[in-house]
Enzyme design. Structure first.
Site, PDB file in Angstrom:
ATOM      1  N   ASP A 197       0.728  -1.110  -0.168  1.00  0.00           N
ATOM      2  CA  ASP A 197       0.092   0.222   0.179  1.00  0.00           C
ATOM      3  C   ASP A 197       0.815   1.176   0.019  1.00  0.00           C
ATOM      4  O   ASP A 197       1.179   1.730   1.285  1.00  0.00           O
ATOM      5  CB  ASP A 197      -0.832  -0.111   1.189  1.00  0.00           C
ATOM      6  N   TYR A 200      -1.967   4.970  -2.155  1.00  0.00           N
ATOM      7  CA  TYR A 200      -3.420   5.162  -2.091  1.00  0.00           C
ATOM      8  C   TYR A 200      -3.858   5.980  -3.173  1.00  0.00           C
ATOM      9  O   TYR A 200      -5.030   6.678  -2.890  1.00  0.00           O
ATOM     10  CB  TYR A 200      -3.635   5.777  -0.634  1.00  0.00           C
ATOM     11  N   HIS A 330     -10.120  -5.966   9.010  1.00  0.00           N
ATOM     12  CA  HIS A 330      -9.381  -7.141   8.202  1.00  0.00           C
ATOM     13  C   HIS A 330      -9.265  -8.328   9.032  1.00  0.00           C
ATOM     14  O   HIS A 330      -8.423  -9.160   8.889  1.00  0.00           O
ATOM     15  CB  HIS A 330      -8.173  -6.763   7.501  1.00  0.00           C
ATOM     16  N   VAL A 358      -3.680  -3.469   8.262  1.00  0.00           N
ATOM     17  CA  VAL A 358      -4.325  -3.065   9.038  1.00  0.00           C
ATOM     18  C   VAL A 358      -3.819  -1.817   9.599  1.00  0.00           C
ATOM     19  O   VAL A 358      -2.453  -1.849  10.131  1.00  0.00           O
ATOM     20  CB  VAL A 358      -4.360  -4.151  10.663  1.00  0.00           C
ATOM     21  N   HIS A 359      -4.413  -0.592   9.855  1.00  0.00           N
ATOM     22  CA  HIS A 359      -3.888   0.557  10.246  1.00  0.00           C
ATOM     23  C   HIS A 359      -3.498   0.617  11.629  1.00  0.00           C
ATOM     24  O   HIS A 359      -4.318   1.521  12.159  1.00  0.00           O
ATOM     25  CB  HIS A 359      -4.689   1.778   9.772  1.00  0.00           C
TER      26      HIS A 359
END
Ligand SMILES: *[C@@H]1O[C@H](CO)[C@@H](O)[C@H](O)[C@H]1NC(C)=O
Ligand SMILES: *[C@@H]1O[C@H](CO)[C@@H](O)[C@H](O)[C@H]1NC(C)=O
Ligand SMILES: *[C@@H]1O[C@H](CO)[C@@H](O)[C@H](O)[C@H]1NC(C)=O
Ligand SMILES: [Fe+2]
Length: 494
Positions: A197, A200, A330, A358-359
Site C-alpha cells: 500500500d 493510495y 481485516h 491493518v492501520h
C-alpha cells in the site's frame, strides 16, 4: 555410564520445567492493549501544490527517484526515475566520490497510460558489480537539470554482520505519512522493508490516479533516492477499475517499481527474495495465487530450501495481510494464507513476519495453529517456540485513518497492540541478537513504544545447545556440583 543418564535426565527435566514455566508466565501475563490515545490529525492527503510534492526545477528534470536492491546479495541496485516531459537517456553515471563518475550504466525506458492519463517516461537502470560496504554517488539527467544522489552498499553477506532495517507499511501521502517518513529518516536505519500500500492513488478516479502516483513518487524521494526500499504490494496496488476500463492488476505499480525477482528465480516481480548483510528477506504477495501448485507456492517452497542460516541467520518474511490480527479491521483476512504457509514458517523457524494492511500496530506471541486438520477440531493457536513473531506495522498514516477498534477481550495470541501511526526498526547485532523498536510518531524518535531483544530462532537454540553439550561434558568429566549446573541452566533458559 549410569551417571550420564541420570545427569541428562535431570538436565532435561529442569529444562522442560523452565520452558513450561516460561510459557505459563507468558500466558498469565496476557497481552497489552495500549491505553495511549493519540491526538487526532485529519487523515487527508496533502494538497498537490504543497512543497512536499515539489517538482524539481528545469525542463524534463528527473523526478520520483527511487532505488532498490538489484540482485540476490546486495552488490547491485536498480535506480528508477521519471522524466516528465519527453523521452531521455536511461543512463546513470556513478562512482565512489562526489562529482567524479567513472562508470556508466544504461537501462530501459517505458511509458504507459491509465484511462486518459499518460505517464512520464519511466527509467529503470540496473547498476551492478558494486563493491560491498561502499558509498556510491550517482547522477541522472544531463546538463543543468542533472541531479545527484548517493547510496551505501551493504556489507558482504555474513552471519554476524550488523544491519538496521526500517519497517514501514500503508504509507499514503497525508500529513501523518509525512510525519512517519520524517521520523523514519531520523532512525538511523539503512534500508526499508516496505509492507505494501504505497500511494493510495486508487482512492482517486480517472486521471487523478496517475497524478497521485506521481506525487507519491516525489513525496518519498527524500528517502527512496538514498536508500533501497524493498517493495511489496498491498490491495491498493491492485487497481482493478473496470468503470474506466482499467482491469490489469498492479498496472501503475509494475510500470513504476522494480524488484530483483529474477535473482531469486521468481517468475514474478510481485514475490521475490534478497539477502542483505545477515538477513534473508522473503517478500510474498497477498494478492497473487499462493495455494498448492501455483507459481508463488512452488517458488516459496524452493526459496525456503535455499535459506542458509549459517550465512544469513535472520529469516524475515514480508506480506501485506497479517496472519495474526485482533483488530476488527481485516479480521481473519490472513486465514487463507495461514492455512497454506504457516506450517513452513514454523518448520523453517522464521524469525519474524511483518505485515501491514491493518492501520494500527500489533505484535503476537510465538504461537502456531498447525495441528488442525479438518477432522480433529484442534483449531486454536497454541504457544510454539518454533513459530515466528507476527508483527503488523500498517500504521504509516494513509488517508483511510487509523483502525482503532480492537477485538475485546484481547485474544491470547496478541501480545501488544495500539492504534497509532509509526514505523519500526530491526537492528541486527549479530547472529543471535537483534533489537526491535516500534516508534509512534507522536513521540520523539528516541521513544520506543514497543521494544525488545529478538533472539534468533536458529542460532539462539543452537548456541544454547552447544553450551549445554559443553556443560554435559564437564558434568561427566569434572563432576561439577549439581547446584552449579542448576544455576547455569536457568541462565541459559532465560
Ligand atoms: C509513450 O511515449 C510515446 C513517445 O512520446 C508516445 O507516442 C506513446 O503514445 C506513449 N505511449 C503511451 C501508452 O502513452
Ligand atoms: C487428522 O486428525 C485425525 C483425528 O485426530 C487423525 O486421526 C488423522 O490422522 C489426522 N490426519 C492428518 C492428515 O493429520
Ligand atoms: C551479540 O550481540 C549481543 C547484543 O549486543 C551481545 O550481548 C552478545 O554478546 C553478542 N554475541 C556475540 C557472540 O558477540
Ligand atoms: Fe491494505
Amino acid at each position: 555410564m549410569p551417571g550420564v543418564t541420570k545427569n541428562q535426565s535431570l538436565l532435561f527435566l529442569l529444562l522442560f520445567t523452565s520452558f513450561v514455566f516460561l510459557n505459563f508466565v507468558n500466558n498469565v501475563n496476557g497481552g497489552i492493549t495500549s491505553k495511549y490515545v493519540r491526538k487526532e490529525w485529519p487523515s487527508v492527503d496533502i494538497p498537490l501544490d504543497n512543497e512536499v510534492f515539489k517538482t524539481p526545477d528545469g525542463h524534463n528534470a528527473p523526478q520520483q527517484v527511487h532505488i532498490t536492491q538489484g540482485d540476490y546479495d546486495g552488490k547491485a541496485v536498480i535506480i528508477s526515475w521519471v522524466t516528465p516531459d519527453e523521452p531521455a537517456p536511461s543512463k546513470v553515471h556513478y562512482g565512489t566520490s562526489a562529482g567524479h563518475y567513472k562508470f556508466t550504466a544504461e537501462g530501459k525506458m517505458t511509458n504507459y497510460s491509465f484511462y486518459e492519463y499518460k505517464s512520464g517516461y519511466i527509467h529503470h537502470v540496473l547498476v551492478d558489480g558494486l563493491e560491498y560496504d561502499t558509498k556510491y554517488y550517482y547522477k541522472i539527467g544531463s546538463g543543468d537539470v542533472a541531479r545527484e544522489f548517493w547510496f551505501q552498499t551493504p556489507p558482504s553477506v555474513g552471519p554476524d554482520v550488523p544491519y538496521t532495517f526500517g519497517i514501514i507499511g500503508d504509507l499514503g501521502q497525508t500529513y501523518n505519512s509525512l510525519s512517519t517518513l520524517e521520523h523514519y529518516m531520523q532512525s538511523g536505519a539503512q534500508a526499508v522493508l516496505f509492507l505494501g500500500d504505497l500511494s493510495y492513488a486508487d482512492r482517486y478516479k480517472y486521471n487523478d490516479v496517475g497524478i497521485r502516483w506521481d506525487s507519491w513518487g516525489r513525496f518519498v524521494e527524500r528517502s527512496t533516492a538514498y536508500q533501497p526500499w524493498m517493495w511489496n504490494v498491498g490491495n491498493h496496488e491492485v487497481e482493478y477499475m473496470p468503470y474506466m476500463n482499467e482491469v490489469v492488476p498492479f498496472k501503475n505499480y509494475l510500470y513504476r517499481y522494480s524488484t530483483p525477482y529474477l535473482a531469486s528465480q521468481s517468475s514474478s516481480p510481485l514475490w521475490y527474495a534478497v539477502r542483505r548483510a545477515s538477513a534473508h528477506i522473503i517478500v510474498l504477495s497477498s494478492y497473487s495465487p499462493y495455494v498448492k501448485y501455483t507459481p508463488q507456492y512452488i517458488w516459496l517452497k524452493e526459496e525456503l530450501a535455499r535459506v542458509d542460516r549459517e550465512k544469513t541467520p535472520w529469516l524475515i518474511v514480508l506480506m501485506h495481510v497479517p496472519i495474526y490480527n485482533s483488530n476488527e479491521a481485516h479480521f481473519m483476512e490472513g486465514e487463507s494464507m495461514r492455512a497454506v504457509f504457516e506450517e513452513w514458517f514454523v518448520q523453517y523457524k522464521v524469525d519474524v513476519i511483518f505485515a501491514g494492511h491493518v492501520h494500527a500496530y500489533e505484535r503476537s506471541y510465538r504461537i502456531s495453529n498447525i495441528r488442525y486438520n479438518v477432522s480433529n477440531g484442534e483449531c486454536y493457536p497454541v504457544p510454539d517456540k518454533s513459530a515466528p513473531l507476527y508483527i503488523t506495522v500498517g500504521d504509516g498514516g494513509n488517508q483511510e485513518g487509523l483502525a482503532g477498534s480492537f477485538r475485546d477481550p484481547q485474544p491470547p495470541y496478541s501480545a501488544f497492540r495500539e492504534a497509532a501511526y509509526g514505523h519500526a526498526t530491526l537492528e541486527i547485532k549479530n547472529r543471535t541478537h537483534a533489537f526491535y523498536h516500534w516508534n509512534r510518531n507522536d513521540d520523539g524518535n528516541k521513544v520506543a513504544a514497543d521494544s525488545f531483544v529478538l533472539h534468533n530462532q536458529y542460532w539462539s537454540s543452537k548456541v544454547n545447545r552447544r553450551k549445554l553439550e559443553k556443560h554435559h561434558l564437564r558434568s561427566v568429566i569434572g563432576r561439577i556440583a549439581e547446584f552449579e549446573q542448576v544455576t547455569s541452566i536457568s541462565g541459559l533458559v532465560a
